[in-house]
Scaffold this motif. Sequence first.
Motif, mmCIF file in Angstrom:
data_model
loop_
_atom_site.group_PDB
_atom_site.id
_atom_site.type_symbol
_atom_site.label_atom_id
_atom_site.label_comp_id
_atom_site.label_asym_id
_atom_site.label_seq_id
_atom_site.Cartn_x
_atom_site.Cartn_y
_atom_site.Cartn_z
ATOM 1 N N ARG A 64 -60.545 -11.385 2.706
ATOM 2 C CA ARG A 64 -61.498 -12.313 2.093
ATOM 3 C C ARG A 64 -61.863 -11.830 0.698
ATOM 4 O O ARG A 64 -61.927 -10.625 0.454
ATOM 5 C CB ARG A 64 -62.764 -12.436 2.942
ATOM 6 N N VAL A 65 -62.114 -12.794 -0.182
ATOM 7 C CA VAL A 65 -62.536 -12.502 -1.553
ATOM 8 C C VAL A 65 -63.720 -13.397 -1.874
ATOM 9 O O VAL A 65 -63.694 -14.592 -1.590
ATOM 10 C CB VAL A 65 -61.394 -12.753 -2.565
ATOM 11 N N ARG A 66 -64.751 -12.801 -2.451
ATOM 12 C CA ARG A 66 -65.927 -13.537 -2.910
ATOM 13 C C ARG A 66 -66.135 -13.179 -4.372
ATOM 14 O O ARG A 66 -66.444 -12.040 -4.698
ATOM 15 C CB ARG A 66 -67.177 -13.160 -2.109
ATOM 16 N N GLY A 67 -65.966 -14.158 -5.247
ATOM 17 C CA GLY A 67 -66.076 -13.896 -6.668
ATOM 18 C C GLY A 67 -67.205 -14.652 -7.317
ATOM 19 O O GLY A 67 -68.043 -15.250 -6.635
ATOM 20 N N LEU A 68 -67.211 -14.646 -8.622
ATOM 21 C CA LEU A 68 -68.157 -15.414 -9.404
ATOM 22 C C LEU A 68 -67.542 -15.675 -10.766
ATOM 23 O O LEU A 68 -66.529 -15.078 -11.131
ATOM 24 C CB LEU A 68 -69.501 -14.692 -9.525
ATOM 25 N N ASP A 69 -68.152 -16.602 -11.491
ATOM 26 C CA ASP A 69 -67.665 -16.927 -12.833
ATOM 27 C C ASP A 69 -68.353 -16.020 -13.843
ATOM 28 O O ASP A 69 -69.519 -16.214 -14.175
ATOM 29 C CB ASP A 69 -67.963 -18.392 -13.174
ATOM 30 N N ALA A 70 -67.628 -15.008 -14.278
ATOM 31 C CA ALA A 70 -68.137 -14.097 -15.303
ATOM 32 C C ALA A 70 -66.937 -13.539 -16.049
ATOM 33 O O ALA A 70 -65.792 -13.645 -15.586
ATOM 34 C CB ALA A 70 -68.957 -12.972 -14.675
ATOM 35 N N VAL A 71 -67.203 -12.976 -17.206
ATOM 36 C CA VAL A 71 -66.155 -12.391 -18.041
ATOM 37 C C VAL A 71 -66.477 -10.912 -18.242
ATOM 38 O O VAL A 71 -67.622 -10.553 -18.516
ATOM 39 C CB VAL A 71 -66.061 -13.116 -19.405
#
Length: 189
Positions: A64-71
């Motif tokens: 499983r992968v849990r990400g977010l929108d960031a740079v």
Amino acid sequence: AELAPRMARAVALAQGLARSLQDFAALGAHGAAQVSPPLPVSVLLADLSVVYEPLARHKGLRWRVRGLDAVLHTDAALLHRLLGNLLANAIGYTARGGVLLAVRQRRTGLVFEVWDTGAGMAPQDQQRVFEPFVRLGAGGEGAGLGLAVVRALAERLGCTVALRSRPGRGSVFRVTLRVQDPSRPFMRA
């Protein structure tokens, strides 16, 4: 015919050891990390998934992968290696259950987490595992340099690595990348 697969495996392990030793030695000889072009977290997570998801699935583990929108504004190659070592360990020491790669944004930076449902480790071993050539129990392969490399990479990147583990329940490694320049914080994509 019976010995050939064992010999091939032994050669592969020896090559892996040589690469690990070379990486570990090289980390001590280089200066500070280099800032790469801005890297979306989603790209980093996708790149890691391409490599490690098949390894997890091959062992019958959930991925499983849990990400977010960031740079990110960091040395992407070093961060990739650091997280890759943590993922390889999580997969290697987990017999059943799964592995989770997650990232969370905090006021002071980003926190990458690698969770596993593996064997876990006793409190007295949790700092020792970051020393070179330390391997606990069975399951993982290699020379016990993976977490020593993680610690060296974290120092180069200026981030921290924390470990929480319970025997028989698994482990979570947290890598905190702090905002180095308040004028260039982690940005939403």
